[in-house]
Design an enzyme around this catalytic site. Structure first.
Site, PDB file in Angstrom:
ATOM      1  N   TYR A   1       0.826  -1.209   0.000  1.00  0.00           N
ATOM      2  CA  TYR A   1       0.000   0.000   0.000  1.00  0.00           C
ATOM      3  C   TYR A   1       0.864   1.263   0.000  1.00  0.00           C
ATOM      4  O   TYR A   1       0.628   2.201  -0.772  1.00  0.00           O
ATOM      5  CB  TYR A   1      -0.904  -0.042   1.230  1.00  0.00           C
ATOM      6  CG  TYR A   1      -1.789   1.149   1.456  1.00  0.00           C
ATOM      7  CD1 TYR A   1      -2.979   1.302   0.746  1.00  0.00           C
ATOM      8  CD2 TYR A   1      -1.471   2.100   2.427  1.00  0.00           C
ATOM      9  CE1 TYR A   1      -3.814   2.385   0.986  1.00  0.00           C
ATOM     10  CE2 TYR A   1      -2.310   3.186   2.671  1.00  0.00           C
ATOM     11  CZ  TYR A   1      -3.471   3.323   1.941  1.00  0.00           C
ATOM     12  OH  TYR A   1      -4.292   4.391   2.178  1.00  0.00           O
TER      13      TYR A   1
ATOM     14  N   LYS B   1       1.087   4.166  -2.854  1.00  0.00           N
ATOM     15  CA  LYS B   1       0.728   5.548  -2.548  1.00  0.00           C
ATOM     16  C   LYS B   1       1.883   6.507  -2.832  1.00  0.00           C
ATOM     17  O   LYS B   1       1.658   7.656  -3.247  1.00  0.00           O
ATOM     18  CB  LYS B   1       0.290   5.662  -1.091  1.00  0.00           C
ATOM     19  CG  LYS B   1      -1.061   5.001  -0.799  1.00  0.00           C
ATOM     20  CD  LYS B   1      -2.156   5.506  -1.721  1.00  0.00           C
ATOM     21  CE  LYS B   1      -3.533   5.059  -1.296  1.00  0.00           C
ATOM     22  NZ  LYS B   1      -4.586   5.504  -2.254  1.00  0.00           N
TER      23      LYS B   1
END
Length: 303
Positions: free
Chosen positions: A164, A168
């Site tokens: 993640y 990002k």
């Protein structure tokens, strides 16, 4: 209904729930025609259903707005293209895209599998690319438009969400690249790092001192989508919104440098680097204790 986005056509991915839904509803309330995209999956990306996006369309229509649903997987090139094609086919143009769609598959780095890495990066990073890529072609021809990617404070790093965090961080670089490459065509690109109560934030392994609601995030996004923001030259930025707080993140830059014009050796670097160049302290390291304690209390995956 307001008129902050009157006459504009906006596509929102991940718009079936949480922040995406709030953005879609707010954009419609401010006069935009909205393309509601959601693959309708659970937090881990499983069990897709087309009913999620259609439900938000019905909410918008019940409030007097105009919207259409696209229940497509934007981690594919075809899915991202269909979101944009739907807007252009229905309205002849596309003024903004907001890429909120995302999933989580949490694991420590040393135990993370390919099956846990690939779908998260594909949904967040590639999913932003597929929509940006298709939208930017339309906006370049129009010589106007706004791209908005969703990042996270976790781009600084994460204990058990390397997939993640990597995605990002990639979104921030993608947004800055879009801002640079599309500036001459009148297209802006920005990123939002929200802190709000959603399905995903419920899984954060620490107490968030500053947190707001999806509607707070939606207000910022509506502004960034507006002609007013474009006229003020806002592009290539990363904004956090957490309840009452709005913040802007620093642009990447060198902090300190040292030079050895006669060449570097490991010994010379050992002499110079610690004192002259040094380090930039990693703020997240100081929070590890609190994060680990929260993980123990909540039974979060840590292996």
């Amino acid at each position: 209904m307001g008129n902050f986005l009157a006459g504009r056509v906006i596509a929102v991915t991940g718009a079936g729930r949480g922040i995406g839904r709030a953005v879609a509803l707010a954009a419609a309330a401010e006069g935009a025609k909205v393309v509601v995209n959601d693959y309708g999956v659970a937090v881990d990306g499983a069990s897709p259903t087309s009913e999620i996006a259609q439900a938000v369309v019905k909410e918008i229509e019940a409030a007097g707005g105009e919207a259409v649903a696209v229940a497509d997987d934007i981690s594919t090139m075809a899915g991202g293209q269909r979101v944009v094609d739907t807007a252009v086919r229905a309205h002849g143009r596309l003024d903004g895209v907001v890429c909120v769609a995302g999933i989580l598959r949490e694991r420590m780095l040393f135990n993370m599998t390919e099956e846990e890495w690939d779908p998260v990066v594909a949904t967040h990073l590639k999913g932003t690319f597929t929509v940006f890529r298709a939208a930017s072609a339309v906006m370049r021809a129009q010589r106007s438009g706004t791209l908005i990617g969703f990042t996270s404070g976790n781009h600084q790093g994460s204990v058990s969400q390397a997939n993640y965090s990597a995605a990002k961080g990639g979104i921030i670089s993608l947004v800055r690249s879009a801002a640079l490459g599309l500036h001459k065509y009148g297209v802006t690109a920005n990123a939002v790092a929200p802190v709000a109560r959603t399905r995903m934030s419920a899984n954060v392994p620490m107490e968030l001192a500053e947190i707001g609601e999806p509607e707070d995030v939606a207000a910022l996004v509506v502004y960034l989508l507006s002609e007013r923001a474009a006229a003020q030259g806002i592009t290539g930025q990363v904004y956090t919104i957490a309840g009452p707080k709005i913040a802007v993140w620093a642009q990447p830059r060198e902090l300190r440098a040292a030079y050895a014009f006669d060449g570097w050796t490991p010994e010379r670097i050992a002499e110079v680097l610690p004192g002259s160049v040094g380090v930039d302290p990693m703020r997240m390291l100081s929070e590890l204790g609190a994060m680990e304690e929260a993980a123990r209390r909540g039974g979060r995956p840590n292996a």
